[in-house]
Write a protein that holds these residues in place. Structure first.
Motif, mmCIF file in Angstrom:
data_model
loop_
_atom_site.group_PDB
_atom_site.id
_atom_site.type_symbol
_atom_site.label_atom_id
_atom_site.label_comp_id
_atom_site.label_asym_id
_atom_site.label_seq_id
_atom_site.Cartn_x
_atom_site.Cartn_y
_atom_site.Cartn_z
ATOM 1 N N TYR A 63 -24.014 -22.014 14.242
ATOM 2 C CA TYR A 63 -22.799 -22.760 13.947
ATOM 3 C C TYR A 63 -21.844 -21.837 13.193
ATOM 4 O O TYR A 63 -22.237 -20.759 12.713
ATOM 5 C CB TYR A 63 -23.104 -24.017 13.134
ATOM 6 N N ASP A 64 -20.583 -22.228 13.090
ATOM 7 C CA ASP A 64 -19.575 -21.373 12.470
ATOM 8 C C ASP A 64 -19.189 -21.870 11.084
ATOM 9 O O ASP A 64 -19.110 -23.076 10.828
ATOM 10 C CB ASP A 64 -18.320 -21.294 13.342
ATOM 11 N N VAL A 65 -18.944 -20.910 10.200
ATOM 12 C CA VAL A 65 -18.525 -21.166 8.824
ATOM 13 C C VAL A 65 -17.309 -20.297 8.538
ATOM 14 O O VAL A 65 -17.237 -19.147 8.991
ATOM 15 C CB VAL A 65 -19.658 -20.819 7.828
ATOM 16 N N LYS A 66 -16.350 -20.818 7.808
ATOM 17 C CA LYS A 66 -15.160 -20.038 7.449
ATOM 18 C C LYS A 66 -15.359 -19.428 6.070
ATOM 19 O O LYS A 66 -15.639 -20.130 5.094
ATOM 20 C CB LYS A 66 -13.911 -20.910 7.470
ATOM 21 N N SER A 67 -15.227 -18.097 5.978
ATOM 22 C CA SER A 67 -15.388 -17.404 4.706
ATOM 23 C C SER A 67 -14.125 -17.530 3.859
ATOM 24 O O SER A 67 -13.110 -18.100 4.294
ATOM 25 C CB SER A 67 -15.714 -15.927 4.950
ATOM 26 N N ALA A 68 -14.171 -16.998 2.653
ATOM 27 C CA ALA A 68 -13.063 -17.156 1.698
ATOM 28 C C ALA A 68 -11.747 -16.612 2.221
ATOM 29 O O ALA A 68 -10.681 -17.160 1.922
ATOM 30 C CB ALA A 68 -13.426 -16.487 0.373
ATOM 31 N N ASP A 69 -11.790 -15.532 3.012
ATOM 32 C CA ASP A 69 -10.552 -14.942 3.533
ATOM 33 C C ASP A 69 -10.186 -15.475 4.907
ATOM 34 O O ASP A 69 -9.291 -14.943 5.573
ATOM 35 C CB ASP A 69 -10.646 -13.420 3.554
ATOM 36 N N SER A 94 -19.991 -13.468 14.993
ATOM 37 C CA SER A 94 -19.073 -13.516 13.849
ATOM 38 C C SER A 94 -17.819 -12.718 14.194
ATOM 39 O O SER A 94 -17.902 -11.651 14.806
ATOM 40 C CB SER A 94 -19.727 -12.931 12.598
ATOM 41 N N ALA A 95 -16.665 -13.223 13.784
ATOM 42 C CA ALA A 95 -15.401 -12.576 14.118
ATOM 43 C C ALA A 95 -15.165 -11.325 13.268
ATOM 44 O O ALA A 95 -15.670 -11.223 12.145
ATOM 45 C CB ALA A 95 -14.246 -13.556 13.921
ATOM 46 N N ARG A 96 -14.420 -10.415 13.835
ATOM 47 C CA ARG A 96 -13.932 -9.296 13.031
ATOM 48 C C ARG A 96 -12.732 -9.802 12.218
ATOM 49 O O ARG A 96 -11.863 -10.488 12.767
ATOM 50 C CB ARG A 96 -13.488 -8.128 13.911
ATOM 51 N N PRO A 97 -12.679 -9.499 10.930
ATOM 52 C CA PRO A 97 -11.551 -9.970 10.125
ATOM 53 C C PRO A 97 -10.235 -9.419 10.650
ATOM 54 O O PRO A 97 -10.173 -8.283 11.143
ATOM 55 C CB PRO A 97 -11.871 -9.440 8.726
ATOM 56 N N ALA A 98 -9.184 -10.209 10.543
ATOM 57 C CA ALA A 98 -7.875 -9.814 11.075
ATOM 58 C C ALA A 98 -7.374 -8.510 10.470
ATOM 59 O O ALA A 98 -6.736 -7.695 11.147
ATOM 60 C CB ALA A 98 -6.870 -10.937 10.822
ATOM 61 N N ASP A 99 -7.689 -8.285 9.186
ATOM 62 C CA ASP A 99 -7.227 -7.064 8.525
ATOM 63 C C ASP A 99 -8.284 -5.965 8.521
ATOM 64 O O ASP A 99 -8.119 -4.933 7.872
ATOM 65 C CB ASP A 99 -6.793 -7.368 7.088
ATOM 66 N N ILE A 108 -21.875 -16.696 0.139
ATOM 67 C CA ILE A 108 -21.566 -17.883 -0.662
ATOM 68 C C ILE A 108 -20.980 -18.979 0.223
ATOM 69 O O ILE A 108 -21.304 -20.175 0.058
ATOM 70 C CB ILE A 108 -20.596 -17.539 -1.810
ATOM 71 N N ALA A 109 -20.141 -18.601 1.185
ATOM 72 C CA ALA A 109 -19.560 -19.585 2.103
ATOM 73 C C ALA A 109 -20.649 -20.265 2.923
ATOM 74 O O ALA A 109 -20.607 -21.488 3.143
ATOM 75 C CB ALA A 109 -18.544 -18.906 3.025
ATOM 76 N N VAL A 110 -21.634 -19.500 3.374
ATOM 77 C CA VAL A 110 -22.744 -20.054 4.150
ATOM 78 C C VAL A 110 -23.577 -20.987 3.283
ATOM 79 O O VAL A 110 -23.978 -22.078 3.719
ATOM 80 C CB VAL A 110 -23.611 -18.918 4.733
ATOM 81 N N MET A 111 -23.847 -20.588 2.037
ATOM 82 C CA MET A 111 -24.609 -21.447 1.119
ATOM 83 C C MET A 111 -23.866 -22.752 0.857
ATOM 84 O O MET A 111 -24.461 -23.837 0.899
ATOM 85 C CB MET A 111 -24.870 -20.713 -0.194
ATOM 86 N N ASP A 112 -22.563 -22.662 0.578
ATOM 87 C CA ASP A 112 -21.785 -23.860 0.287
ATOM 88 C C ASP A 112 -21.776 -24.804 1.480
ATOM 89 O O ASP A 112 -21.937 -26.019 1.337
ATOM 90 C CB ASP A 112 -20.346 -23.481 -0.084
ATOM 91 N N ASP A 113 -21.591 -24.246 2.671
ATOM 92 C CA ASP A 113 -21.528 -25.067 3.874
ATOM 93 C C ASP A 113 -22.853 -25.790 4.126
ATOM 94 O O ASP A 113 -22.870 -26.934 4.591
ATOM 95 C CB ASP A 113 -21.173 -24.197 5.076
#
Length: 294
Positions: A12-18, A70-75, A88-93
């Motif tokens: 499944y997909d999770v959105k990271s802080a950035d 997992s996506a490559r970050p835009a920057d 942390i994003a994965v843990m929170d989700d």
């Protein structure tokens, strides 16, 4: 020997802080929750004993930026800070307030960094074939190459692959991973022949979908990180080292273990790929750590 079928996982997909989309995964198992901090560019199939239906643990992990869905970050941002944010994003989700972290290779650096920055989130660390930072300096240790030289060689190699990887990619992505080609890798002794053929084949198939140049970029992103301070680590820790590991020296792992009060150190006749070479021992040590972590 060959295992019957690959473990069933839910992705499944999770959105990271950035904002980067991270592909997470879990076995939806019954038992205490364990976060897996994997080696760079690797996939959940590196941990066969943790993924099995009867493992007795619920494992949650993620694929690093630009790998395994997992996506490559835009920057283009890939660094230790972003890896910690992804964890942390994965843990929170997943609703994980705190848990034991099972880590392998460079994932060990990430695990200790999470514990240092967010001590309330980590109740214990199983460090498999990895050290808390300064990873490149511990490479080639069994060959008795000085740390400074080893680091220079591995950084130089990674920089080269960021360029030559575009030539290598068409080759690495077309390797036919059958039981036969997998057995050739096992017999090379780069990976201990004790590894299960079918489990290793799935791991290698997934690993070689990553572009070599991107993998080298991931490696360089952590090469700049010095040793993690262990003075504040006050949780149960177990180190599993491989005697024949040319990517993480067992001596450096022992030194790290000696710097953490009450830590457990175990050395195996293994290479860098302990989770897939000795999966039953990994699960055994994880359960022992879970008991210590309460």
């Amino acid at each position: 020997m060959t295992s019957p079928t690959p473990a069933l996982l839910r992705y499944y997909d999770v959105k990271s802080a950035d904002g980067t989309r991270i592909r997470a995964w879990t076995n939806d198992g019954d038992g205490p929750t364990v976060l897996v901090s994997n080696g760079l560019g690797t996939n959940p199939h590196a941990w066969p004993s943790l993924l099995r239906a009867d493992s007795g643990v619920r494992v949650v992990g993620w694929n690093h930026r630009g790998t395994g869905g997992s996506a490559r970050p835009a920057d283009g941002r890939v660094d230790l800070d972003s890896f910690v944010e992804d964890a942390i994003a994965v843990m929170d989700d997943a609703g994980i307030d705190a848990c034991v972290v099972a880590a392998w290779s460079t994932g060990v650096t990430i695990a200790f960094e999470i514990a240092a920055r967010h001590p309330e989130r980590v109740t214990g660390i199983l460090a498999v074939a990895g050290v808390p930072g300064n990873t490149f300096s511990t490479m080639l240790a069994p060959l008795r190459i000085p740390p400074v030289l080893a680091r220079g060689l591995m950084v130089g190699l990674s920089r080269t692959v960021t360029v030559t990887g575009h030539v290598l990619a068409p080759v690495t992505r077309r390797v036919p991973w059958t039981n036969l080609t997998t057995d050739l890798v096992r017999q090379s002794r780069f990976i201990n022949p004790a590894a299960d053929t079918a489990e290793l084949r799935v791991l290698l198939q997934e690993f070689f979908t990553t572009h070599p140049a991107w993998y080298a970029k991931l490696a360089l992103s952590v090469s700049r990180h010095a040793r993690v301070s262990l003075s504040e680590i006050d949780i149960p820790v177990t180190f599993l080292a491989g005697r024949w590991d040319v990517l993480t020296g067992a001596r450096d792992m022992l030194t790290a273990s000696q710097r953490i009060k009450g830590s457990r150190y175990r050395e195996l006749n293994a290479t860098h790929f302990i989770p897939i070479e000795f999966p039953d021992i990994v699960l055994e040590e994880l359960k022992e750590l879970l008991t210590r972590a309460g």
